[in-house]
Write a protein that holds these residues in place. Structure first.
Motif, PDB file in Angstrom:
ATOM      1  N   ALA A 349     -16.266  19.405  60.587  1.00  0.00           N
ATOM      2  CA  ALA A 349     -16.233  19.347  59.124  1.00  0.00           C
ATOM      3  C   ALA A 349     -15.972  20.725  58.555  1.00  0.00           C
ATOM      4  CB  ALA A 349     -17.558  18.805  58.603  1.00  0.00           C
ATOM      5  N   GLN A 350     -15.075  20.810  57.596  1.00  0.00           N
ATOM      6  CA  GLN A 350     -14.764  22.055  56.929  1.00  0.00           C
ATOM      7  C   GLN A 350     -15.135  21.918  55.460  1.00  0.00           C
ATOM      8  OE1 GLN A 350     -13.629  24.853  58.243  1.00  0.00           O
ATOM      9  NE2 GLN A 350     -13.447  24.046  60.322  1.00  0.00           N
ATOM     10  N   PRO A 351     -15.773  22.942  54.891  1.00  0.00           N
ATOM     11  CA  PRO A 351     -16.089  22.858  53.461  1.00  0.00           C
ATOM     12  C   PRO A 351     -14.808  22.836  52.637  1.00  0.00           C
ATOM     13  CG  PRO A 351     -16.505  25.073  54.316  1.00  0.00           C
ATOM     14  CD  PRO A 351     -16.228  24.198  55.489  1.00  0.00           C
ATOM     15  N   GLN A 352     -14.745  22.033  51.606  1.00  0.00           N
ATOM     16  CA  GLN A 352     -13.591  21.915  50.725  1.00  0.00           C
ATOM     17  C   GLN A 352     -13.979  22.421  49.337  1.00  0.00           C
ATOM     18  OE1 GLN A 352     -10.526  21.018  51.725  1.00  0.00           O
ATOM     19  NE2 GLN A 352     -11.394  20.943  53.791  1.00  0.00           N
ATOM     20  N   PRO A 353     -13.748  23.693  49.057  1.00  0.00           N
ATOM     21  CA  PRO A 353     -14.132  24.221  47.750  1.00  0.00           C
ATOM     22  C   PRO A 353     -13.297  23.613  46.640  1.00  0.00           C
ATOM     23  CG  PRO A 353     -12.886  25.840  49.026  1.00  0.00           C
ATOM     24  CD  PRO A 353     -13.150  24.676  49.938  1.00  0.00           C
ATOM     25  N   ALA A 354     -13.872  23.673  45.431  1.00  0.00           N
ATOM     26  CA  ALA A 354     -13.192  23.102  44.265  1.00  0.00           C
ATOM     27  C   ALA A 354     -11.860  23.788  44.060  1.00  0.00           C
ATOM     28  CB  ALA A 354     -14.070  23.272  43.028  1.00  0.00           C
ATOM     29  N   GLY A 355     -10.850  23.015  43.716  1.00  0.00           N
ATOM     30  CA  GLY A 355      -9.529  23.572  43.448  1.00  0.00           C
ATOM     31  C   GLY A 355      -8.641  23.626  44.665  1.00  0.00           C
ATOM     32  N   GLY A 356      -9.220  23.580  45.884  1.00  0.00           N
ATOM     33  CA  GLY A 356      -8.416  23.590  47.084  1.00  0.00           C
ATOM     34  C   GLY A 356      -8.060  24.998  47.521  1.00  0.00           C
ATOM     35  N   CYS A 357      -7.557  25.120  48.752  1.00  0.00           N
ATOM     36  CA  CYS A 357      -7.182  26.405  49.333  1.00  0.00           C
ATOM     37  C   CYS A 357      -5.856  26.889  48.753  1.00  0.00           C
ATOM     38  CB  CYS A 357      -7.057  26.265  50.852  1.00  0.00           C
ATOM     39  SG  CYS A 357      -8.641  25.921  51.674  1.00  0.00           S
ATOM     40  N   GLY A 387     -11.969  30.079  43.322  1.00  0.00           N
ATOM     41  CA  GLY A 387     -11.686  28.666  43.557  1.00  0.00           C
ATOM     42  C   GLY A 387     -12.047  28.251  44.954  1.00  0.00           C
ATOM     43  N   ALA A 388     -11.388  28.875  45.970  1.00  0.00           N
ATOM     44  CA  ALA A 388     -11.654  28.528  47.367  1.00  0.00           C
ATOM     45  C   ALA A 388     -11.995  29.788  48.141  1.00  0.00           C
ATOM     46  CB  ALA A 388     -10.440  27.837  47.987  1.00  0.00           C
ATOM     47  N   MET A 389     -12.963  29.662  49.075  1.00  0.00           N
ATOM     48  CA  MET A 389     -13.341  30.799  49.906  1.00  0.00           C
ATOM     49  C   MET A 389     -12.283  30.963  50.996  1.00  0.00           C
ATOM     50  SD  MET A 389     -16.850  31.402  52.085  1.00  0.00           S
ATOM     51  CE  MET A 389     -17.847  31.320  50.593  1.00  0.00           C
ATOM     52  N   LEU A 390     -11.671  32.166  51.080  1.00  0.00           N
ATOM     53  CA  LEU A 390     -10.558  32.376  52.000  1.00  0.00           C
ATOM     54  C   LEU A 390     -10.959  32.114  53.445  1.00  0.00           C
ATOM     55  CD1 LEU A 390      -8.907  35.582  50.465  1.00  0.00           C
ATOM     56  CD2 LEU A 390      -8.310  33.181  50.107  1.00  0.00           C
ATOM     57  N   GLY A 391     -12.162  32.525  53.836  1.00  0.00           N
ATOM     58  CA  GLY A 391     -12.594  32.297  55.210  1.00  0.00           C
ATOM     59  C   GLY A 391     -12.672  30.834  55.569  1.00  0.00           C
ATOM     60  N   VAL A 470       2.090  35.291  45.349  1.00  0.00           N
ATOM     61  CA  VAL A 470       1.047  36.296  45.143  1.00  0.00           C
ATOM     62  C   VAL A 470      -0.153  35.642  44.462  1.00  0.00           C
ATOM     63  CG1 VAL A 470       0.450  38.487  44.031  1.00  0.00           C
ATOM     64  CG2 VAL A 470       2.764  38.137  44.957  1.00  0.00           C
ATOM     65  N   TRP A 471      -1.336  35.758  45.114  1.00  0.00           N
ATOM     66  CA  TRP A 471      -2.592  35.290  44.535  1.00  0.00           C
ATOM     67  C   TRP A 471      -3.447  36.509  44.160  1.00  0.00           C
ATOM     68  CZ3 TRP A 471      -0.018  32.785  48.315  1.00  0.00           C
ATOM     69  CH2 TRP A 471       0.104  31.385  48.235  1.00  0.00           C
ATOM     70  N   VAL A 472      -3.925  36.568  42.914  1.00  0.00           N
ATOM     71  CA  VAL A 472      -4.866  37.595  42.483  1.00  0.00           C
ATOM     72  C   VAL A 472      -6.231  36.915  42.383  1.00  0.00           C
ATOM     73  CG1 VAL A 472      -5.435  39.320  40.739  1.00  0.00           C
ATOM     74  CG2 VAL A 472      -3.039  38.782  41.237  1.00  0.00           C
ATOM     75  N   GLY A 473      -7.082  37.125  43.392  1.00  0.00           N
ATOM     76  CA  GLY A 473      -8.378  36.464  43.454  1.00  0.00           C
ATOM     77  C   GLY A 473      -9.504  37.405  43.074  1.00  0.00           C
ATOM     78  N   THR A 474     -10.721  36.969  43.320  1.00  0.00           N
ATOM     79  CA  THR A 474     -11.909  37.784  43.029  1.00  0.00           C
ATOM     80  C   THR A 474     -12.870  37.727  44.219  1.00  0.00           C
ATOM     81  OG1 THR A 474     -13.071  35.951  41.950  1.00  0.00           O
ATOM     82  CG2 THR A 474     -11.711  37.373  40.558  1.00  0.00           C
TER      83      THR A 474
END
Length: 492
Positions: A349-357, A387-391, A470-474
């Motif tokens: 099982a992989q966590p699926q954060p809101a908004g998707g990868c 939105g989504a955790m990169l790891g 290009v993604w500008v994340g936080t």
């Protein structure tokens, strides 16, 4: 060689021309070009303050020109003839022409660093032709515009055969044996000329651009244009399997995104008998004449032909012209039934954060540029967001990013530079930077620019020719305003 050609047909989706740009209405005084006239060398100061890109003509090429034409010519009676414009100069000049039927032509380096354009279309040479002599990099320099008119496909006249030598006078004694005069050699016959390639549909020439995504094309899109024929039968052109007639330049060039898994259906409705010809990025020609009924075409272009530019010619069967409506719609490809898996292995099982990868099939704000333009940095405002955790997405780096990229760059001419530098600044939060290059490689940075801000230097510039997302994340999954700067450097 840089050579481009744009149709004067104005598509209903395109905006108006920019102010202070090359404008044929500013021309004054008409010089004559008529059959049989001698070549005209004309002195001119090459240069200008208006870039093609800023004037909505960037698809033609790169150069700077004045607003008013440098020369305006009145051309008549040129059926069966062509006009050649070429420029001699010690700098790097560029050449821009607006023909009598309103088409834009551009050339930069046909003869070394000097441009040359040959116009043989009769419609383009019946009326006023405006000419601008600019420069590729800006600045001014002295130049000479040479104007030559000549027959299309002229073959030099054969040299006449030499007359037979006269028989020598007889000697007094003894009487010589008469020598027969040599038979004259037959004069060479001119070789028939093939259909000039310059008159055939040319897939290296771009038309007025339309940029669309698959999401926009789920609903049918319609554009008004002019269906245009010519005296050239496309079936006589190399590689084209079709009928009817078409112009040299396409009526439009499509730049499509997100079309994986979709075909494109095109159709035309008009008051005359129209045809539809397309040239895809796969190098293939696609043609239809009457599949939509009532002498109108319908054509489906496969997804494989749309990974880049798709050129469209709306021609006519009889060589005439008429107003037409072109419609476009994305159609999902038929998918094969999935094959059963005898013993599927359970996936962790992989966590699926809101908004998707982060998803490279989505498109951000489009930016069209090249290495030369980015040598002066471009800065854009955006919203850095999580939105989504990169790891959790199997991507490099730490922090969070949205599914849709903030920017989608369409770049060319990058291989001549040492690196592309991307910097992010934000006073509001700790930002991150994620980039996917044209080769599909991922790049990440967090704090290299200092003050919790990221910076990337992408040195494999060959991997930047094409689409770059290009993604500008936080770092903390919040949102804040940010500035992003793109700049090319000569040093690696």
């Amino acid at each position: 060689m840089r050579y481009a050609f744009a149709s004067a047909i104005v598509l209903s989706c395109l905006g108006g021309a920019a102010m202070a740009c090359p404008d044929p209405s500013l021309g004054s005084g008409n010089m004559q070009i008529a059959p049989g006239a001698a070549a005209q060398p004309l002195s001119v100061m090459a240069g200008g303050e208006n870039t093609l890109d800023a004037c909505g003509l960037g698809m033609l090429g790169t150069g700077q020109f004045r607003s008013a034409p440098d020369f305006s010519f009145s051309v008549t009676g040129m059926a069966g003839r062509e006009v050649v414009f070429d420029v001699d100069s010690t700098c790097d000049p560029a050449l821009l022409v607006n023909t009598a039927d309103g088409q834009w032509l551009f050339n930069d380096d046909s003869e070394g660093l000097d441009p040359r354009l040959t116009i043989s279309d009769a419609m383009a040479l019946e009326g006023r032709v405006d000419v601008w002599v600019g420069t590729f990099f800006g600045g001014d320099c002295q130049a000479t515009l040479n104007v030559i008119n000549q027959p299309i496909g002229t073959v030099p006249a054969p040299m006449p055969a030499p007359a037979p030598a006269p028989a020598p006078a007889p000697a007094p004694a003894p009487a010589p044996v008469p020598v027969p005069a040599p038979a004259p050699q037959p004069a060479p016959q001119p070789v028939p000329m093939p259909l000039p390639a310059a008159n055939c549909p040319n897939p290296t020439i771009g038309g007025p651009p339309i940029s669309l995504s698959s999401a926009q094309l789920f609903q049918q899109q319609a554009y008004t244009l002019q269906a245009m024929g010519s005296t050239t039968r496309v079936g006589e052109c190399a590689g084209v399997n079709g009928g009817g007639t078409a112009t040299v330049a396409p009526q439009t060039s499509l730049f499509l995104s997100g079309m994986q898994g979709y075909d494109l259906t095109l159709s035309v409705q008009a008051s005359c008998d129209t045809t539809l010809l397309a040239h895809g990025s796969d190098g293939q020609w696609y043609y239809d004449d009457d599949s939509a009924g009532n002498l109108q075409p319908r054509l489906t272009v496969p997804s494989a032909a749309m990974n880049g530019r798709l050129d469209l010619w709306v021609g006519t069967f009889g060589g005439d012209s008429c107003p037409a409506t072109l419609t476009l719609q994305a159609v999902a490809q038929a998918q094969p039934l999935p094959q059963p898996i005898p013993q599927p292995l359970p996936m962790p099982a992989q966590p699926q954060p809101a908004g998707g990868c982060p998803n490279p099939s989505l498109q951000g704000m489009p930016v069209y540029s090249n290495g030369s333009e980015l040598y002066s940095p471009d800065t854009f405002q955006t919203t850095a967001m999580g939105g989504a955790m990169l790891g959790s997405c199997g991507l490099p780096g730490t922090g969070w990013a949205s599914a849709q990229p903030q920017f989608t760059l369409f770049l060319n001419g990058m291989e001549g530079y040492g690196r592309l530098e991307i910097e992010v600044t934000s006073p509001g939060c700790d930002t991150t930077l994620l980039v996917r290059d044209a080769f599909g490689q991922w790049h990440f940075d967090d704090d290299s620019y200092g003050n919790l801000q990221p910076m990337l230097n992408l040195r494999n510039t060959a991997a930047l020719n094409g689409r770059v997302d290009v993604w500008v994340g936080t770092y903390g999954n919040e949102a804040c305003q940010a500035s992003v700067e793109f700049e090319t450097w000569s040093s690696p």
